[in-house]
Structure formats: structure tokens, C-alpha cells
Design a protein around this motif. Sequence first.
Motif, PDB file in Angstrom:
ATOM      1  N   ALA A  22       0.818  -1.204   0.000  1.00 16.34           N
ATOM      2  CA  ALA A  22       0.000   0.000   0.000  1.00 16.34           C
ATOM      3  C   ALA A  22       0.859   1.264   0.000  1.00 16.34           C
ATOM      4  N   VAL A  23       1.943   1.240   0.808  1.00 15.03           N
ATOM      5  CA  VAL A  23       2.823   2.405   0.881  1.00 15.03           C
ATOM      6  C   VAL A  23       3.491   2.640  -0.468  1.00 15.03           C
ATOM      7  N   VAL A  24       3.960   1.532  -1.107  1.00 13.86           N
ATOM      8  CA  VAL A  24       4.612   1.666  -2.413  1.00 13.86           C
ATOM      9  C   VAL A  24       3.631   2.227  -3.446  1.00 13.86           C
ATOM     10  N   THR A 207       4.396   6.221   5.552  1.00 14.54           N
ATOM     11  CA  THR A 207       4.986   4.966   6.044  1.00 14.54           C
ATOM     12  C   THR A 207       4.828   4.844   7.547  1.00 14.54           C
ATOM     13  N   ALA A 208       5.065   5.950   8.261  1.00  7.68           N
ATOM     14  CA  ALA A 208       4.930   5.925   9.715  1.00  7.68           C
ATOM     15  C   ALA A 208       3.490   5.613  10.124  1.00  7.68           C
ATOM     16  N   THR A 209       2.538   6.225   9.418  1.00  5.18           N
ATOM     17  CA  THR A 209       1.117   5.965   9.732  1.00  5.18           C
ATOM     18  C   THR A 209       0.770   4.507   9.499  1.00  5.18           C
ATOM     19  N   ALA A 210       1.243   3.961   8.349  1.00  5.97           N
ATOM     20  CA  ALA A 210       0.954   2.555   8.048  1.00  5.97           C
ATOM     21  C   ALA A 210       1.613   1.644   9.077  1.00  5.97           C
ATOM     22  N   LEU A 213      -0.449   1.731  12.339  1.00  2.00           N
ATOM     23  CA  LEU A 213      -1.694   0.968  12.198  1.00  2.00           C
ATOM     24  C   LEU A 213      -1.425  -0.533  12.140  1.00  2.00           C
ATOM     25  N   ALA A 214      -0.371  -0.921  11.381  1.00  2.00           N
ATOM     26  CA  ALA A 214      -0.045  -2.342  11.287  1.00  2.00           C
ATOM     27  C   ALA A 214       0.370  -2.900  12.637  1.00  2.00           C
ATOM     28  N   GLY A 215       1.156  -2.114  13.393  1.00  2.00           N
ATOM     29  CA  GLY A 215       1.584  -2.567  14.713  1.00  2.00           C
ATOM     30  C   GLY A 215       0.398  -2.741  15.656  1.00  2.00           C
ATOM     31  N   LEU A 216      -0.537  -1.808  15.586  1.00  2.00           N
ATOM     32  CA  LEU A 216      -1.705  -1.894  16.452  1.00  2.00           C
ATOM     33  C   LEU A 216      -2.543  -3.133  16.123  1.00  2.00           C
TER      34      LEU A 216
END
Length: 781
Positions: A22-24, A207-210, A213-216
Motif C-alpha cells: 500500500a505504501v509503495v 509509512t509511519a502511519t501505516a 496501524l499495522a503494529g496496532l
Amino acid sequence: MTIAGRINAAVAIVILSASAVAVVALGVREYHSHRDDLLTRIVAEVGSQTALPVAIYFRETQQIDGLLTQLLRLSPAISQARLYSEEGNVLAQHNRFPGAAEPLPDFSSLRSSGLSPLDTGHGAHASDTAPTRSRTLATLTGGERVLDLTVPVLSSVNPVRDALSRQEFGQALASPATSRYVVGYVHFGISVSMLMLLILPSLALLTATAAVLAGLVIWLLSRHIRRLTAPLSRLARIADEIATGKLDQPITVDGSGEIKEIAKVLNAIIGGLNKYKTRMDVDHQLLSMKVEERTAQLTQRNDELNKAVEQVTETKNRLRQMAYFDSLTSLPNRRLFTEQLDLLLRLAKRNNRLLALLFLDLDNFKRINDSLGHSAGDILLKEVAHRLASCVRESDVVAHFVDSESRIDVSRLGGDEFTVVLNEVENAEAVATIAQRLLNALLQPVEIEGHELVVTPSIGIAIAPTDATDMEGLLKAADTAMYHAKAGGKNKYLFYSNDMDAAGVERLLLETDLRKALDRNELLFHYQPQVDTNTGTVVGVEALLRWQHPDQGMIPPFKFIPIAEEIGLIGELGSWGLREACRQLVELREEGYALPKIAVNVSALQFNRNFCAQVKAILQETGLPPSALELELTESIMMEDSHSTVKALQEFRGMGLRLSIDDFGTGYSSLSYLSRFPLDELKIDRSFVIDFDKSDNDASLVLAIIAMGRSLKLELVAEGVETHEQFHFLTDNGAEVIQGYLFSRPVTATELRPLLAPGYFLEQIREIRADSHEGGYSSAL
């Protein structure tokens, strides 16, 4: 890994992969959006520049430069802007990054055949350079690419019309346009890496936002999975404990009906295993006691036997190594070598073949030990041993000619002597080829403790059965030949001849007489003037040591100086010579003779740690000013380049002494020491001077030495000048101080006194120069 851990890992991989994709995708979308927006803004900005057509038509360079600079400010990604005329000629060019300037692109490639004159051209090409800010990013993305954008500059005025004034041009622009003409093109080079660098902040935020969210999501899922798999994990641990016999008590597990059934089965297994384990433990304990007892006995006996065998083998090998091999170089020592030589001599005699013995002695090895220490000497000996072994066949023998019993700590008897036996050689020419190969191998510099050393050998060669048939005779013959090679200038090889025995007796007598020469006052100085060719005045003399032998007459220094160096008398002779030269110059000055300096030659062996203190003491004793003494140093002293050498030369300079390099160019000359060391004078060797008209190389070398000395602000003295031609060649090319038989041979102090009169040689110099005009002499080069 637990079941929960594996599930968590799989979920984490899936979530992180999806986040990365998604980031890419969003990053690519952001890049294309930013690029398209920039291209749109560039086209709009070029269209809004109403002053640009006027500047192009009137070729106003300053106005064009200002407009291009303004266009460059649209974005940091614009690396260059170029203005082309309607015919494709470059009118102006601006580069944002001068260090990464691109070559001018071909205009035809920018405006392909598919484009109309009014179309905006798009393209891209690879580039070898990238802006400094984005160079790392360009490397990571596979190299820099540059987007090419060519925007037509439109005007209502036909650019081919001539002689329009500014007012007419402005009226044409102000009136409604019926036609649009292309007056030029603006080409923009847009750095792809800089575009990517500009979107990095937004991409980093994305990237930081993703990642958050992924970590959560991963954390929430892992907690839920851990709760679901906890009973299964506990059953797995219990099963492992049962399998290893660590669990012997019934278990209770909370969970669903299937889990309780599994726990019931496991409890039944535990009960059966406990009964079987109790019975097996008793049997195993009894058997283990018997096996351990017998094993311990066998192991003890085996260890004792192995240790005894190892000790005997190590002792045997150590004794053999100590008895037959040198502990430093690992080469055969004198004992093993003599045994091998005796065997090879008998084989050569039986097969009627020739055998050659080469006896090598390293020149000036003691000086290396004294200067750099015995550790450096040991490293050098090991390197010499390796090079010698690599130059001969496997059937030949290379030995370090040293007694293993005589090597005690840092002292070594005959440590710089090596022997090589060439087995079954064809003839003397083949032996000479191998000897030259050994010389060439050892001449390669050796790097030791930051010092580059060049070691040379003296090689004596004896051939059996021509020179001797037994081992002792062959060794003596090779040693005698080596001795003559060293006396003949070192760094050479000589074959033994019968005449060498008589020369050896003569040398022994000369050594004995030389030891007595100082006590008998048989040594004296002859002085050769150094003449200034501009004034005809003697500006210095070189003190040359002579030996007046009571029976053999005057013995030249090249015969007795090497002997003094080898038998350790050079220090005593050098000290006497330095004191005597200083004393005689003081005596001449007291008599009123104006002699500026006296030059004394210094042996490399004389240049040791105590030499500075010795020179200072002699100057104080004789009362000679330090500026009147010049030390002539050999190139071997300079090439040593040790810390002590540099320190000594600086100390001499601090005392006020003059330093000169004697016979420059005849040894292993290094241009670096001329600029690194505090030198005053450079002496051109007579071997170049006497052959300048026979060899273009020698003439060129003399000119090069003169030019180099003058550029380094060194005084020049040319030695060995004997003819008018040599005089003119040197003086015409910048050498003003001459030393040689043209003016005077070396003379005694009494004969020197009249020559010290001011301008003594001026009339002779005028006659020489007058002869050159009459004879039509011209410089050699």
C-alpha cells in the motif's frame, strides 16, 4: 516456536506485506501526481512569460538569463534549463548543479518526428551524474534519470521578419493574434531522484502511519490468538515433559471437551510410564555401574599410551629440528647442509656431473641490525631465505649457514651467510644465470616496520670437480670468491680462480698494515679545489683521504676504505679525518687564507647514533665554525629514511653545518629525500660528466639534475671536469661551481695555499671561454 508464535508471525508477515504494498502504491501515485503537477506548472509558467518572445527575437542575453533563472526557481527538481532558437540552436543554458552538468542533448532527439512545432515534448534519458543531495537515492533506485520537457515559446510575430523595432513588436503582441508562431523552445531537465527526494517527507509520514496501524492490528490479533491457543500450548509442553520423563504427576487442564479428553489420555500414559520407568531404573543402574567401571579403566590406559606417544614424537621432532634446521628461517643449518653437500658431491662424482656451490653474504647487514634492531634483522633474514628458496629447483639445496648451537637469543654467528647447492648443472653459464636471478630477487625492496630496505648480496661460486673435489675445499673456494666479490664493490657474483688465494694473502697483510697506519702517521689529506666559474676563486675544497704506505707507496682510497669498513676501522679513520680536516682549515684561516668551506666524506657505517655528538665535540675542540664544515653524505644514508637519520640531519642543520649529497644518481636515487631532508648541495657525479658527449642519456641526466637542484634551491657542484667541452656544457646549462683536473688535481695543504688567492683561476677561465668563441663551440643540447 509455539503455535501462538507461529500464527502471530504469519499474521504479522501478511499485514506488513500488505502495508508495504500500500505504501509503495501510494508513493508511486504521489510521485506521478507531483511530477504531473510540476510539468503543468512549467508549461503554464513558460506561456505566461510575455517578455520571453521579445528577449528571444532581440537576443537579449541578460534578459534571457534572468528569465531562465526565474524558471529554475519553479522547483528544486529542475536541474537545468536551456533555451533553443526555432532552428534548434542553443541560445542560453543554466544549470542548478554545476558539478553535475549534463552534455547538451541533440535537439532532434528532443523534438521527435511525431511532434508538431506547437506540441510540448516529453522524454527521459539516463544520466551518469546526479545532484549531490539526491546522489544516494539515485544509486539506490538504479541510477539517475532525467525527464526532458521542451515547451514551445509562442508569439504573434513571425520570427523570420527582420528589422522590427521594439515598438512594432509590442504593437504586434498587443493586437489580437490571428496566427501563432514558434520563436523558440525552452528545454527543462528534471532530476527524477530530486523529484523522489521532494516526496520523501510525505512518503515518510505515510509509512509511519501505516507502520503504527499495522503494529496496532498485530498487537490486538496476537493477544486474541494467545488466548485461543493457551490450552493447546500447555498440552504441548506437558507432552514434551512426558516424553522426556520429567512429568510423573496427573495433570488438570481447563478447556473444552476435546482438551479434557486429551488430558485424560495423557494421565493414563503417565501412569504406565511411571511403572515402567521404576523397573528400568533399577536395571539400568546396575548395568551402568559395571560399564562405567570398565570404561574408566580403558580410557585411563588409552590416555596414558597416547600421551606417551605424543611426548616421544614431539621430542624426536624437536631434537631433529634443533639439530638440523635454523630456528629463524627454517632452512637447513650448517650441520645438515654439510651432510647434504657431502652426499651430493659423492653422487656428482659417481655420475660424472658438475655441482656448483654458491656462498652468499648480505652486504652491510650489521648496519641494519645496529640501526633498526635485531628484530628487523630477523625479519629481513626470513624474507631473504624465502626469496632464495623460490629461485632454485626442488632438487637444489638452500641453507642458512649458521650453527644452531651458536644462536643465543639476539646474537647469531654467521647469521647473514647463506649457501646454495646447484645439483647436476650443465656448465658455468647456467650457474651464472642462477646467480644473477638470485641477485635480482634480493634487489627488490623489503618493507620492514615502515622502512623500505634494499639488501644486496655478494656471491662467491665454486664448481666441483673443477675448483675442488672435497667438501672442505669447495667451501673454502666459494668463501674466497665471495670475499673477493665483496671487496670488488659488492652486489655481484664471482667465480673462484686460483689467483684469488694470492690476493687473499695480500689483503691480510694490507689489513694488518692499515691497523697500524694511524699510529705511524701514514694517513694524510689531499685537497681538490671547487672553483666558482664567475669569479675564478676557490669557494671550497673536498678533503680526500690518502694512505702513504712505507713499502707500497700511495694507496688509493678505493682499496683501503672498503677494508676499513669491513674490519671495523672506518669509525676511527672517519673521526681522525674529520678532526684533521677541521684543524687544517683553522690553520689556513689563521694564516690569512679565505677558504669558505671544507667538504669531508662520511661513510654510511660512520653515520650512527653517536656521530652528531662526535662532530660537535670536534668542532669545539678545533674551534672551526660549523658553517665552514660540509658533510658529503652517500645516497645509502638518505635511502635509509629512518627516524634517527632525519633527526641527525635536522640536528646538523640546527648546528649550522652544510649537508651535501655525493655522487647523486649513481645509486638508488629517490627524488623524495631531496625535498624532505635539509640539504644544501648536490654533487653531479663525474660518470655523467665525462660521457655527456658520448651519450644523449647522460647529457639529459646532467641537465635534469641541474634543473632539479635549482628548482629545489640546492647549490650544485660538478665533479670530474677535465676538458673545455665539459666546462662549457656545464656552465652554459647553469652549473657554476666546477671541481676537477681541468683546474687542479688533489693537492697537499702546502700546494693548496697559492690556489686560494682571490681570482686565481680567472685568467684560465677567460682563456677557456675565448677558445670556445674561436672554435665555434655550442652547448650540447
